[in-house]
Design an enzyme around this catalytic site. Structure first.
Site, PDB file in Angstrom:
ATOM      1  N   ASN A   9     -85.846  -6.019 -38.781  1.00  0.00           N
ATOM      2  CA  ASN A   9     -86.508  -6.640 -40.055  1.00  0.00           C
ATOM      3  C   ASN A   9     -85.953  -8.130 -39.883  1.00  0.00           C
ATOM      4  OD1 ASN A   9     -87.032  -7.524 -42.606  1.00  0.00           O
ATOM      5  ND2 ASN A   9     -85.340  -6.245 -43.705  1.00  0.00           N
ATOM      6  N   LYS A  11     -86.700 -10.566 -42.119  1.00  0.00           N
ATOM      7  CA  LYS A  11     -86.555 -11.155 -43.339  1.00  0.00           C
ATOM      8  C   LYS A  11     -87.285 -12.546 -43.342  1.00  0.00           C
ATOM      9  CE  LYS A  11     -82.564  -8.387 -43.819  1.00  0.00           C
ATOM     10  NZ  LYS A  11     -81.049  -8.126 -44.433  1.00  0.00           N
ATOM     11  N   HIS A  95     -86.957  -2.070 -49.745  1.00  0.00           N
ATOM     12  CA  HIS A  95     -85.578  -2.621 -49.059  1.00  0.00           C
ATOM     13  C   HIS A  95     -84.730  -3.211 -50.433  1.00  0.00           C
ATOM     14  CE1 HIS A  95     -83.235  -5.519 -47.167  1.00  0.00           C
ATOM     15  NE2 HIS A  95     -83.219  -4.704 -46.236  1.00  0.00           N
ATOM     16  N   GLU A  97     -83.021  -5.649 -50.842  1.00  0.00           N
ATOM     17  CA  GLU A  97     -83.443  -7.269 -51.258  1.00  0.00           C
ATOM     18  C   GLU A  97     -84.601  -7.146 -52.212  1.00  0.00           C
ATOM     19  OE1 GLU A  97     -83.127  -8.958 -47.434  1.00  0.00           O
ATOM     20  OE2 GLU A  97     -81.059  -8.183 -47.331  1.00  0.00           O
ATOM     21  N   GLU A 165     -79.539   2.348 -46.113  1.00  0.00           N
ATOM     22  CA  GLU A 165     -78.979   0.918 -45.921  1.00  0.00           C
ATOM     23  C   GLU A 165     -78.100   0.676 -47.137  1.00  0.00           C
ATOM     24  OE1 GLU A 165     -81.399  -1.866 -43.301  1.00  0.00           O
ATOM     25  OE2 GLU A 165     -82.232  -1.829 -45.298  1.00  0.00           O
ATOM     26  N   GLY A 171     -75.825  -7.652 -43.781  1.00  0.00           N
ATOM     27  CA  GLY A 171     -75.591  -8.590 -43.745  1.00  0.00           C
ATOM     28  C   GLY A 171     -73.958  -9.331 -43.795  1.00  0.00           C
ATOM     29  N   SER A 209     -75.581  -4.335 -40.841  1.00  0.00           N
ATOM     30  CA  SER A 209     -74.911  -4.626 -39.735  1.00  0.00           C
ATOM     31  C   SER A 209     -74.713  -3.937 -38.437  1.00  0.00           C
ATOM     32  CB  SER A 209     -73.280  -5.042 -40.332  1.00  0.00           C
ATOM     33  OG  SER A 209     -73.322  -5.768 -41.316  1.00  0.00           O
TER      34      SER A 209
HETATM   35  P1  13P Z   1     -78.259  -6.815 -41.316  1.00  0.00           P
HETATM   36  O1  13P Z   1     -78.606  -5.974 -39.918  1.00  0.00           O
HETATM   37  O2  13P Z   1     -78.378  -8.121 -41.188  1.00  0.00           O
HETATM   38  O3  13P Z   1     -76.976  -6.147 -41.946  1.00  0.00           O
HETATM   39  O4  13P Z   1     -79.408  -6.377 -42.090  1.00  0.00           O
HETATM   40  C1  13P Z   1     -79.707  -4.897 -42.409  1.00  0.00           C
HETATM   41  C2  13P Z   1     -81.182  -4.845 -43.253  1.00  0.00           C
HETATM   42  O5  13P Z   1     -81.031  -5.230 -44.287  1.00  0.00           O
HETATM   43  C3  13P Z   1     -82.235  -4.535 -42.588  1.00  0.00           C
HETATM   44  O6  13P Z   1     -83.123  -4.057 -43.161  1.00  0.00           O
END
Ligand code: 13P
Length: 249
Positions: A9, A11, A95, A97, A165, A171, A209
């Site tokens: 992803n 982003k 997601h 976010e 997640e 992150g 992560s």
């Molecule tokens: P990270 O791997 O950067 O922690 O992000 C995970 C994520 O949100 C994937 O959708």
């Protein structure tokens, strides 16, 4: 046997020159990649077609979100119909976010999943608890609510993949330990069973992560069927390492 996935992803990252160097570096190594797992990337919306052109055809490209509508006056939204016309393979839905920064609700997520399925897109349905919820001992109830509301009135479908997640692991560099993730994945599978899904054949991915140096431990767990990866999917070398791990899982 469940399908193993390794999805990146991206982003709101990757410039055009990043995309060029990623595609070139990936193409060189991709021919030697065993093709057992389903690997793919979700770039920013305006880069979807470009990636479809530049990446090997057996690497999936998908969207990071989509609208619950197929067309109409919905400025800024992304139609599942258009995604399907562009030969996109999947879309993420729900997601964290989208839920926490843009206020996406379980009801909207449910509508998005329903619409995406009408266009034959694979749906990567994301769920996960926040740190306060885990610390208050509410992880299971939060996930159960997200799953039951998100999948309300949706028939079991091989096009639905779950991505667990934990929000506190996204992150932050704080991955759930394989034991912690396994325990939660087993719980998610039990909820899927309860609502009548074919839980044993539904893939449940872990995200938060994930990196080349922790992916193997996670993929060894019996209820973890792949990864949804943010930061570590941005560099071709790391993404390739993750795909190798998924193909060897
Ligand atoms: P990270 O791997 O950067 O922690 O992000 C995970 C994520 O949100 C994937 O959708």
């Amino acid at each position: 046997m469940r399908t193993i996935y390794m999805l990146g992803n991206w982003k709101m990252n990757q410039s055009l020159s990043d995309i060029n160097s990623f595609s070139e570096e990936l193409a060189v190594a991709w021919t030697n990649m065993p093709k057992i797992a389903q690997c793919g990337i979700a770039p920013q919306a305006m880069h979807l077609s470009l990636l479809r052109e530049k990446l090997p055809t057996d690497l999936m490209v998908g969207a990071q979100t989509c609208s619950e509508h197929l067309s109409g006056a919905f400025t800024g939204e992304l139609s599942p119909e258009a995604l399907s016309e562009l030969n996109m393979s999947f879309t993420l839905v729900g997601h964290s976010e989208r839920r926490h920064l843009y206020g996406e609700t379980d009801g909207q997520i449910n509508a998005k999943i329903k619409t995406a399925l009408t266009k034959n897109l694979r749906v990567i349905f994301c769920i996960g608890e926040q740190l306060e919820e885990r610390e208050a001992g509410n992880t299971e109830s939060v996930l159960k609510t997200q799953i039951t509301n998100g999948l309300k009135d949706i028939k079991p479908s091989t096009h639905i993949v779950i991505a667990y997640e934990p929000v506190w692991a996204i992150g932050t560099g704080k991955t759930a330990t394989p034991e912690m993730a396994q325990e939660t994945h087993a719980y998610v599978r039990s909820v899927l069973k309860e609502i009548g899904f074919d839980a044993d054949s539904t893939s449940i991915l872990y995200g938060g992560s994930v990196k080349p140096d922790n992916v193997e431990g996670l993929l060894k767990c019996k209820d973890i069927d792949g990864g949804l990866v943010g930061g570590a999917s941005l560099k071709a070398k790391d993404f390739l390492a993750l795909c190798y791990a998924a193909n060897n899982a």
